[in-house]
Design a protein around this motif. Structure first.
Motif, PDB file in Angstrom:
ATOM      1  N   SER A  31     -11.084 -53.783 -23.265  1.00 46.53           N
ATOM      2  CA  SER A  31     -12.533 -53.696 -23.318  1.00 46.53           C
ATOM      3  C   SER A  31     -13.012 -53.362 -24.721  1.00 46.53           C
ATOM      4  CB  SER A  31     -13.020 -52.639 -22.338  1.00 46.53           C
ATOM      5  OG  SER A  31     -12.505 -51.382 -22.746  1.00 46.53           O
ATOM      6  N   MET A  32     -12.105 -53.364 -25.671  1.00 41.12           N
ATOM      7  CA  MET A  32     -12.498 -52.911 -27.001  1.00 41.12           C
ATOM      8  C   MET A  32     -12.400 -54.006 -28.053  1.00 41.12           C
ATOM      9  SD  MET A  32     -10.852 -49.195 -27.449  1.00 41.12           S
ATOM     10  CE  MET A  32      -9.250 -49.872 -27.153  1.00 41.12           C
ATOM     11  N   ALA A  75     -24.238 -40.042 -42.037  1.00 37.26           N
ATOM     12  CA  ALA A  75     -24.404 -39.307 -40.777  1.00 37.26           C
ATOM     13  C   ALA A  75     -23.065 -38.858 -40.193  1.00 37.26           C
ATOM     14  CB  ALA A  75     -25.165 -40.156 -39.763  1.00 37.26           C
ATOM     15  N   CYS A  76     -21.996 -39.601 -40.472  1.00 40.80           N
ATOM     16  CA  CYS A  76     -20.671 -39.173 -40.014  1.00 40.80           C
ATOM     17  C   CYS A  76     -19.758 -38.766 -41.173  1.00 40.80           C
ATOM     18  CB  CYS A  76     -19.984 -40.286 -39.221  1.00 40.80           C
ATOM     19  SG  CYS A  76     -20.788 -40.673 -37.664  1.00 40.80           S
ATOM     20  N   PHE A  86     -16.235 -34.432 -39.253  1.00 42.69           N
ATOM     21  CA  PHE A  86     -16.266 -35.458 -38.222  1.00 42.69           C
ATOM     22  C   PHE A  86     -15.552 -36.742 -38.632  1.00 42.69           C
ATOM     23  CE2 PHE A  86     -18.819 -38.503 -35.511  1.00 42.69           C
ATOM     24  CZ  PHE A  86     -18.310 -38.061 -34.307  1.00 42.69           C
ATOM     25  N   GLU A 111     -10.290 -47.357 -33.445  1.00 40.84           N
ATOM     26  CA  GLU A 111     -10.011 -46.108 -32.736  1.00 40.84           C
ATOM     27  C   GLU A 111      -8.679 -45.604 -33.255  1.00 40.84           C
ATOM     28  OE1 GLU A 111     -10.716 -46.075 -28.591  1.00 40.84           O
ATOM     29  OE2 GLU A 111     -10.079 -43.989 -28.367  1.00 40.84           O
ATOM     30  N   GLY A 115     -10.475 -40.188 -28.996  1.00 38.22           N
ATOM     31  CA  GLY A 115     -11.577 -39.330 -29.400  1.00 38.22           C
ATOM     32  C   GLY A 115     -12.003 -39.492 -30.838  1.00 38.22           C
ATOM     33  N   LYS A 116     -11.311 -40.307 -31.604  1.00 36.60           N
ATOM     34  CA  LYS A 116     -11.692 -40.516 -33.004  1.00 36.60           C
ATOM     35  C   LYS A 116     -12.014 -42.000 -33.192  1.00 36.60           C
ATOM     36  CE  LYS A 116     -10.434 -38.442 -37.404  1.00 36.60           C
ATOM     37  NZ  LYS A 116      -9.391 -37.828 -38.214  1.00 36.60           N
ATOM     38  N   VAL A 117     -13.289 -42.292 -33.165  1.00 33.59           N
ATOM     39  CA  VAL A 117     -13.721 -43.689 -33.079  1.00 33.59           C
ATOM     40  C   VAL A 117     -14.691 -44.051 -34.191  1.00 33.59           C
ATOM     41  CG1 VAL A 117     -14.931 -45.374 -31.642  1.00 33.59           C
ATOM     42  CG2 VAL A 117     -13.434 -43.703 -30.577  1.00 33.59           C
ATOM     43  N   PRO A 119     -17.385 -46.936 -35.151  1.00 33.28           N
ATOM     44  CA  PRO A 119     -18.071 -48.049 -34.484  1.00 33.28           C
ATOM     45  C   PRO A 119     -17.995 -49.342 -35.297  1.00 33.28           C
ATOM     46  CG  PRO A 119     -19.678 -46.605 -35.509  1.00 33.28           C
ATOM     47  CD  PRO A 119     -18.334 -45.969 -35.719  1.00 33.28           C
ATOM     48  N   SER A 120     -18.240 -50.454 -34.636  1.00 31.23           N
ATOM     49  CA  SER A 120     -18.316 -51.755 -35.299  1.00 31.23           C
ATOM     50  C   SER A 120     -19.720 -51.973 -35.845  1.00 31.23           C
ATOM     51  CB  SER A 120     -18.001 -52.853 -34.290  1.00 31.23           C
ATOM     52  OG  SER A 120     -18.561 -54.075 -34.716  1.00 31.23           O
ATOM     53  N   ASP A 123     -22.661 -56.404 -36.116  1.00 33.05           N
ATOM     54  CA  ASP A 123     -23.977 -56.901 -35.735  1.00 33.05           C
ATOM     55  C   ASP A 123     -25.103 -56.296 -36.569  1.00 33.05           C
ATOM     56  OD1 ASP A 123     -22.929 -58.508 -33.782  1.00 33.05           O
ATOM     57  OD2 ASP A 123     -23.009 -56.927 -32.263  1.00 33.05           O
TER      58      ASP A 123
END
Lengths: 171, 610
Positions: A31-32, A75-76, A86, A111, A115-117, A119-120, A123
């Motif tokens: 699903s990833m 932000a991260c 983070f 990933e 818990g350490k992800v 994002p893409s 888009d």
């Protein structure tokens, strides 16, 4: 010019990124979204990491990288590419990853451990348009050529330089 | 066998429980000073304990009894619950594990609950994967998972009793707050203010998880559960209809934020719940203006008083109409009874993100006091007590300064002079105790487009320490403090400077002590009257959790989760630039990363056996 081979079932859109062409291949595994490939075609010998710093000021592309970083990545990843509790320092990441790898991670996300992800951003047009600039800014930060905070742009405000206490600070 | 047994108990519970059973149970637990049954210690949010075994005279003897690693690295907010059954209940950030620990056996794990959550929720958690803790009532524990699942667990076994969907992470909604049980309902808000969500507060049936009501923070009155003829604003009916829709340009209210992600408090006598809402949609105020003029963007940054049974709004107070600084209004509403001008009032006190300490009448929402607790606060000069509105300083108005203009030296920062870390209140001293931030910011709005599930921020933000107050006694090199605040006089009683923002929840006790944690990882006990430090202990990581206390088998314990992270960890890990050093300076204020590293640990303290 280099390219990596895609072993994926789906070929993503071709996007123009900071004057370069990037072909994104997004693979679906489970699903990833997983990192499959990113191929970058250099259009000439002008390396995107070839930033300019003059009297403490930077070229426009590097400034755009600062701005995009501060809008989206900070932000991260913390202020000025320094990392946070983070997410890791992108200054350090830029020293160990090629532009192609950097772009692929931003586009595909990852990933690292449960818990350490990351994002893409495939888009996100603004991010993808500026990913080369972000890398360029990080290279300049990592080399110590650009300091913390908002850099001035070469040519901007030269006429009022004498009255601007910030503009002539050197690194 | 145990599994079937607990399901059987759950089924009996479903069949016979009286409507208000959970509520009565929780009220009973709160009245017993040996227990710590809600995250804020009681419904009023006072974080005060009548226990005095540990006190001013013996606190220097306080020792760590045992520690427990949660195995999770992210920021640990919230704190442990004790409800008198010999077990301490704790939780973690994502993946939101829940542990029941045996107090008889120094934290032996009685049971563990670990949900299987979609990790794609992590990137839509704006400021770390924090969770502010468990709620308990009548044999059930409740936790709002990051992925928006509200879960009820059997406190004996850890078995899942029910699950409810509270939001959609593909739209940027997540859960970080602690639910609160009121009557036969579990009250739960939502996070996602940086993703253009439409904030909502929802009540679920405590027995079944069925949704009972949902009240939005914006949109038409029907959705907000406002009756303009009945719902009060500054003590008078609102009068105008649908302000949650008309105070926005176009359909901007549909992505208008107002996420209530902080704390809910409850007055059992007035039968009203209180909570505040977050920032209004995009951080670019220009996109929230109407015809080029500021618009109120109701009901963002608003205190709501609601009927817990129906969700109907009894009164509203918008602390910041037309936000230009991301001053989320979610801080806890402390319900305190005060004497003001010789009159007894049912008060509601807030040490707010804006740098102002508010006191309201909690029966009708009338504004009584609004004074600065953080002296550097400059975005507004003061509050107009007639209109209840801040008088904004144009120099620091990011709207007046304009889009793509970097408005500099605004105080406080978007983190707020105080963020969500809950304050404590002592009825003996009449003072509030809170960890605060002494940080300012530059803020540059830019045009941004809304895409569901993508950040909808529209401003860049850089932070710097607040300017020094004075050469002799000032704040040099200090980015936080712990204060005692008189909510009636609107002034500080005392203040302790700290190197970093103080991001832990405070505790006040009848032992004449106040406790708080620091970002370096110190747990400190101070004299509640003078602020003099009496004891400290260095936990393994920075503290952003809340200090709780309880009594088990005749012994008083202090317990706290350490584990640095949250927005503080993101903003302060690398240190802030010294604003005096100018552009490109190498000198930065202390970097948190030089003092502490990640890792969740519970530490439990008590006095040595006599």
């Amino acid at each position: 010019m280099f390219a990596t081979k895609a072993n994926t079932t789906e070929v993503g859109p071709i996007r123009q990124i900071g004057g370069k062409w990037l072909m994104l291949s997004l693979g679906i595994m489970g699903s990833m979204l997983t990192l499959m490939s990113a191929a970058i075609a250099e259009d000439d010998g002008n390396d995107v990491t070839n930033y300019t710093v003059k009297d403490g000021k930077v070229d426009q592309a590097t400034y755009d990288g600062y701005e995009a970083y501060t809008r989206v990545c900070q932000a991260c990843h913390g202020p000025d590419g320094l990392g946070s509790s983070f997410a890791p320092s992108l200054m350090e990441i830029s020293e160990t990853r090629t532009l192609g790898e950097f772009v692929a991670t931003v586009a595909n996300g990852q990933e690292i451990q449960p818990g350490k992800v990351m994002p893409s951003f495939a888009d996100d047009q603004y991010v993808m348009n500026n990913v080369n600039n972000i890398y360029r800014y990080m290279k300049a930060r990592a080399a110590g050529d650009v300091g913390r905070g908002r850099p001035d742009v070469i040519g901007d405000g030269d006429d009022k330089e004498a009255s601007d206490s910030d503009s002539d600070q050197a690194e | 066998m145990l599994r079937e047994f607990s399901y059987a108990i759950a089924a009996i519970g479903l069949a016979v429980s009286a409507q208000a059973h959970a509520n009565e149970n929780l009220l009973e637990l709160q009245e017993n000073p040996e227990y710590w049954a809600t995250q804020l210690g009681n419904y009023q949010g006072n974080r005060y304990s009548e226990l005095d075994q540990i006190n001013r005279d013996n606190v220097d003897e306080l020792r760590a009894q045992w520690q427990f690693s949660t195995g999770v690295l992210r920021g640990h907010e919230g704190g442990p619950l004790y409800v008198g059954d010999g077990k301490l209940y704790i939780h973690t950030p994502f993946p939101n594990k829940v542990f029941a620990l045996d107090l008889e056996d120094e934290g032996r794990v009685v049971w563990t609950h670990e949900p299987n959550q979609d990790s794609r929720v992590i990137p839509v958690m704006c400021c770390d994967t924090v969770n502010r803790g468990l709620a308990y009532a009548d044999g059930r524990l409740f936790i709002g998972q990051a992925d928006n699942t509200l879960v009820a667990l059997d406190s004996e076994s850890g078995e899942v009793l029910w699950e409810a969907e509270n939001g959609d992470h593909t739209k940027g909604e997540t859960n970080t707050m602690s639910p609160l049980v009121v009557g036969d309902k579990v009250i739960m808000g939502i996070s996602g203010g940086e993703f253009g969500v439409r904030g909502h507060m929802t009540a679920y049936n405590v027995e079944t998880g069925e949704q009972e009501w949902r009240a939005y923070s914006n949109g038409p009155d029907e959705d907000v559960k406002i009756d303009p003829e009945e719902t009060l604003m500054l003590g008078e009916p609102i009068g105008e209809e649908d302000l949650g829709e008309t105070t926005w340009p176009d359909d901007e209210w549909k992505r208008g934020g107002g996420a209530p992600w902080g704390w809910v408090t409850y007055d059992p006598e007035l039968d009203l719940i209180y909570y505040g809402t977050g920032n209004p949609g995009t951080w670019n105020p220009d996109q929230r203006a109407i015809d080029g003029e500021p618009a109120d963007n109701k009901w963002a940054i608003t205190v709501f008083a609601r009927d817990p049974d129906t969700g109907e709004a009894k009164w509203v107070y918008q602390k910041v109409p037309f936000d230009e600084w991301d001053y989320d209004g979610v801080n806890e509403n402390q319900l305190i009874d005060v004497e003001i001008d010789g009159e007894q009032r049912k008060g509601l006190a807030i040490i707010d993100r804006t740098g102002f300490g508010f006191l309201l009448d909690r029966e009708n929402g009338e504004l009584l006091v609004a004074e600065k607790f953080a002296p550097e606060t400059n975005w507004a000069s003061h509050y107009d007590m007639e209109t209840g509105r801040p008088v904004v300083n144009e120099e620091y108005s990011t709207f007046r300064q304009g889009v793509d203009v970097n408005t500099t030296d605004i105080c406080p920062t978007a983190m707020g002079a105080k963020n969500m870390q809950p304050s404590a209140y002592s009825p003996e001293t009449g003072l509030l105790y809170a960890g605060i931030n002494r940080i300012c910011m530059n803020y540059e709005p830019y045009e941004t487009e809304y895409t569901a599930g993508q950040p909808y921020v529209g401003a860049t933000l850089t932070m710097m320490p607040a300017p020094q107050e004075d050469e002799e006694n000032g704040m040099e090199g200090r980015m936080g403090s712990f204060i005692a605040w008189d909510p009636v006089k609107g002034e500080k009683a005392w203040e302790i400077d700290e190197r970093f923002a103080v991001w832990s929840g405070a505790l006040a006790t009848a032992g004449d002590l106040a406790f708080y944690g620091t970002l370096e990882g110190y747990l400190k006990a101070v004299d509640i009257e003078t602020g003099e430090e009496l004891w400290r202990f260095k936990t393994p990581s920075g503290i952003i959790g809340n200090v709780n206390t309880f009594q088990y088998e005749g012994k008083q314990y202090i317990a706290v989760l350490s584990g640095v992270g949250g927005w503080a960890g993101i903003g302060l890990a690398a240190g802030l630039e010294d604003p005096e050093e100018g552009l490109g300076a190498v000198g930065a204020f202390a970097a948190l990363d030089d003092y502490t590293k990640l890792g969740g640990v519970l530490t439990v303290f008590a006095l040595p056996d006599a």
